[in-house]
Design a protein around this motif. Structure first.
Motif, PDB file in Angstrom:
ATOM      1  N   LEU A 138       1.683   8.331   0.628  1.00  0.00           N
ATOM      2  CA  LEU A 138       0.963   7.439  -0.286  1.00  0.00           C
ATOM      3  C   LEU A 138       0.013   6.534   0.505  1.00  0.00           C
ATOM      4  CD1 LEU A 138       0.646   6.589  -3.217  1.00  0.00           C
ATOM      5  CD2 LEU A 138       2.480   4.922  -2.882  1.00  0.00           C
ATOM      6  N   GLU A 139       0.480   6.033   1.633  1.00  0.00           N
ATOM      7  CA  GLU A 139      -0.356   5.161   2.462  1.00  0.00           C
ATOM      8  C   GLU A 139      -1.570   5.929   2.999  1.00  0.00           C
ATOM      9  OE1 GLU A 139       1.808   3.274   5.585  1.00  0.00           O
ATOM     10  OE2 GLU A 139       0.064   2.185   6.335  1.00  0.00           O
ATOM     11  N   ARG A 178      -4.037   6.592   0.124  1.00  0.00           N
ATOM     12  CA  ARG A 178      -4.831   5.450  -0.326  1.00  0.00           C
ATOM     13  C   ARG A 178      -5.779   4.930   0.754  1.00  0.00           C
ATOM     14  NH1 ARG A 178       0.049   2.123  -3.372  1.00  0.00           N
ATOM     15  NH2 ARG A 178      -0.236   3.055  -5.436  1.00  0.00           N
ATOM     16  N   GLU A 179      -5.306   4.908   1.994  1.00  0.00           N
ATOM     17  CA  GLU A 179      -6.076   4.274   3.064  1.00  0.00           C
ATOM     18  C   GLU A 179      -7.121   5.192   3.675  1.00  0.00           C
ATOM     19  OE1 GLU A 179      -5.090   0.805   4.665  1.00  0.00           O
ATOM     20  OE2 GLU A 179      -4.905   0.872   2.480  1.00  0.00           O
ATOM     21  N   ARG A 202      -3.750   0.113  -7.780  1.00  0.00           N
ATOM     22  CA  ARG A 202      -4.166   1.090  -6.765  1.00  0.00           C
ATOM     23  C   ARG A 202      -4.057   2.495  -7.338  1.00  0.00           C
ATOM     24  NH1 ARG A 202      -4.332  -0.777  -1.540  1.00  0.00           N
ATOM     25  NH2 ARG A 202      -3.538  -2.866  -1.186  1.00  0.00           N
ATOM     26  N   GLU A 240      12.125   8.691   0.882  1.00  0.00           N
ATOM     27  CA  GLU A 240      11.313   7.504   0.607  1.00  0.00           C
ATOM     28  C   GLU A 240      10.275   7.280   1.706  1.00  0.00           C
ATOM     29  OE1 GLU A 240      11.989   2.885  -0.772  1.00  0.00           O
ATOM     30  OE2 GLU A 240      13.733   4.151  -0.383  1.00  0.00           O
ATOM     31  N   ALA A 241      10.679   7.525   2.950  1.00  0.00           N
ATOM     32  CA  ALA A 241       9.743   7.325   4.072  1.00  0.00           C
ATOM     33  C   ALA A 241       8.584   8.313   4.003  1.00  0.00           C
ATOM     34  CB  ALA A 241      10.492   7.466   5.396  1.00  0.00           C
ATOM     35  N   ARG A 290       7.657   1.444  -0.475  1.00  0.00           N
ATOM     36  CA  ARG A 290       8.610   2.425   0.072  1.00  0.00           C
ATOM     37  C   ARG A 290       8.842   2.160   1.562  1.00  0.00           C
ATOM     38  NH1 ARG A 290       5.342   7.085  -3.165  1.00  0.00           N
ATOM     39  NH2 ARG A 290       5.928   6.323  -5.216  1.00  0.00           N
ATOM     40  N   VAL A 291      10.047   2.435   1.997  1.00  0.00           N
ATOM     41  CA  VAL A 291      10.439   2.089   3.368  1.00  0.00           C
ATOM     42  C   VAL A 291       9.613   2.871   4.393  1.00  0.00           C
ATOM     43  CG1 VAL A 291      12.803   1.476   2.735  1.00  0.00           C
ATOM     44  CG2 VAL A 291      12.263   3.825   3.420  1.00  0.00           C
ATOM     45  N   SER A 326       7.409   9.930   1.281  1.00  0.00           N
ATOM     46  CA  SER A 326       6.510   9.639   0.160  1.00  0.00           C
ATOM     47  C   SER A 326       5.696   8.383   0.437  1.00  0.00           C
ATOM     48  CB  SER A 326       7.298   9.513  -1.149  1.00  0.00           C
ATOM     49  OG  SER A 326       8.156   8.401  -1.091  1.00  0.00           O
ATOM     50  N   GLY A 327       6.290   7.405   1.136  1.00  0.00           N
ATOM     51  CA  GLY A 327       5.548   6.196   1.501  1.00  0.00           C
ATOM     52  C   GLY A 327       4.436   6.492   2.486  1.00  0.00           C
ATOM     53  N   ASP A 328       4.738   7.322   3.507  1.00  0.00           N
ATOM     54  CA  ASP A 328       3.709   7.693   4.496  1.00  0.00           C
ATOM     55  C   ASP A 328       2.549   8.412   3.829  1.00  0.00           C
ATOM     56  OD1 ASP A 328       5.179   6.584   6.483  1.00  0.00           O
ATOM     57  OD2 ASP A 328       5.921   8.477   7.327  1.00  0.00           O
ATOM     58  N   VAL A 360       0.823  -1.208   0.000  1.00  0.00           N
ATOM     59  CA  VAL A 360       0.000   0.000   0.000  1.00  0.00           C
ATOM     60  C   VAL A 360       0.856   1.256   0.000  1.00  0.00           C
ATOM     61  CG1 VAL A 360      -0.218   0.286   2.505  1.00  0.00           C
ATOM     62  CG2 VAL A 360      -2.088   1.001   1.019  1.00  0.00           C
ATOM     63  N   ARG A 361       2.099   1.129   0.438  1.00  0.00           N
ATOM     64  CA  ARG A 361       3.052   2.244   0.410  1.00  0.00           C
ATOM     65  C   ARG A 361       3.862   2.245  -0.872  1.00  0.00           C
ATOM     66  NH1 ARG A 361       4.463   4.384   5.279  1.00  0.00           N
ATOM     67  NH2 ARG A 361       6.606   4.675   4.592  1.00  0.00           N
ATOM     68  N   GLY A 362       3.517   1.385  -1.809  1.00  0.00           N
ATOM     69  CA  GLY A 362       4.283   1.289  -3.047  1.00  0.00           C
ATOM     70  C   GLY A 362       5.666   0.702  -2.799  1.00  0.00           C
TER      71      GLY A 362
END
Lengths: 71, 219
Positions: free
Chosen positions: B31-32, B35-36, B3, B24-25, A34-35, B27-29, A30-32
């Motif tokens: 993105l999550e 989406r969520e 997605r 990266e962290a 990514r870490v 952009s991941g946060d 869900v994070r693609g």
């Protein structure tokens, strides 16, 4: 969560002060992929937290809650 | 299952404005969260607006942290250097000072001084912070004074060089707080003293409104 990014600057500062340490872990789909960064309190961080809590407790001690506005 | 994601260009902007360590962290946060939480609750359009606000806040947080400020100040210096070269060429060809160019340089100084003041998040001793702050105030004031004076005085010999020194001193300010930075702050204050000295040495008989008018009077 209204603005998740408001936390980053604060967490960075706490980490620079040695009150937190962080580590990276693999991201989920869900994070693609990514870490994700996880934070953990250091011993100094726990001590600072306890001191901050004690200071707050002292500040509130003797204060009647809820605070009322005097006319 | 594909997605839904925020627009690619916004994600690229985010990677540009976020620092390398957390890129990266972050952009991941986001993105999550997008989406969520935001996408199911707000729908695509408003969720994209939410994402845009987050990107802007990342840029502002980073800017206020001083990292982009240094790049901004360097950019200002680049413009000032280009303006100085242009002014020098114009001076050698036309044999008179370029007031517009001089105005540009001095406006850069004003902006640079104000930006330095606005974005100060300095570490170091109170003495160091006071010194650099005084330098930034001096630069901003000098720039303002110079802009006003440009409208009154015809000659500017030495001003371009002086402006460049002032900009270079400001550029070399490191927001980490080393001894070199204290010297830079001292340089800024020195520019203030130099400006005052130059102003005081200007002679009344040189007070033409513009160079063009001076030439007309001579002929």
């Amino acid at each position: 969560m209204r603005s998740p990014l408001a936390l980053y600057a604060t967490l960075d500062r706490l980490e620079q002060k040695g009150l937190l340490v962080s580590r990276l872990e693999e991201g989920t789909p869900v994070r693609g992929g990514r870490v994700r960064r996880f934070y953990q309190m250091t011993a100094d961080g726990v001590k600072a937290l306890n001191e901050a809590k004690a200071a707050l407790d002292r500040m509130w001690r003797g204060t009647k809650w809820p605070v009322e506005v005097k006319a | 299952m594909i997605r839904e994601s925020p627009p690619d260009w916004l994600q690229k902007v985010l990677s540009l404005v976020s620092n390398a360590r957390d890129r990266e962290a972050i952009s991941g946060d986001l993105l999550e969260e997008y989406r969520e939480e935001q996408l199911p609750r707000l729908g695509s359009g408003r969720a994209t607006c939410w994402y845009l606000r987050q990107v802007i806040s990342v840029a502002l947080i980073r800017l206020s942290g001083g990292r982009l400020v240094k790049q901004f100040l360097q950019l200002m210096c680049l413009f000032a250097a280009a303006a100085g070269v242009w002014l020098g060429v114009m001076e050698s060809i036309l044999q008179h000072p370029g007031y517009a160019g001089r105005m540009v340089i001095d406006v850069f100084i004003v902006v640079q001084g104000l930006a330095t003041l606005f974005f100060f998040r300095l570490k170091g001793s109170s003495f160091y912070r006071a010194g650099v702050t005084a330098g930034a105030i001096a630069v901003a004031l000098l720039g303002g004074m110079a802009v006003v004076r440009i409208l009154q005085a015809p000659h500017f010999e030495g001003f371009v060089l002086n402006d460049w020194f002032a900009l270079d001193s400001a550029r070399r300010i490191d927001f980490g707080g080393s001894g070199t930075d204290a010297l830079s702050a001292l340089g800024l204050v020195t520019q203030a003293a130099y400006r005052v000295r130059v102003r005081d040495s200007e002679k009344p008989e040189q007070d033409c409104a513009t160079t063009t008018l001076c030439v007309v009077r001579e002929t």
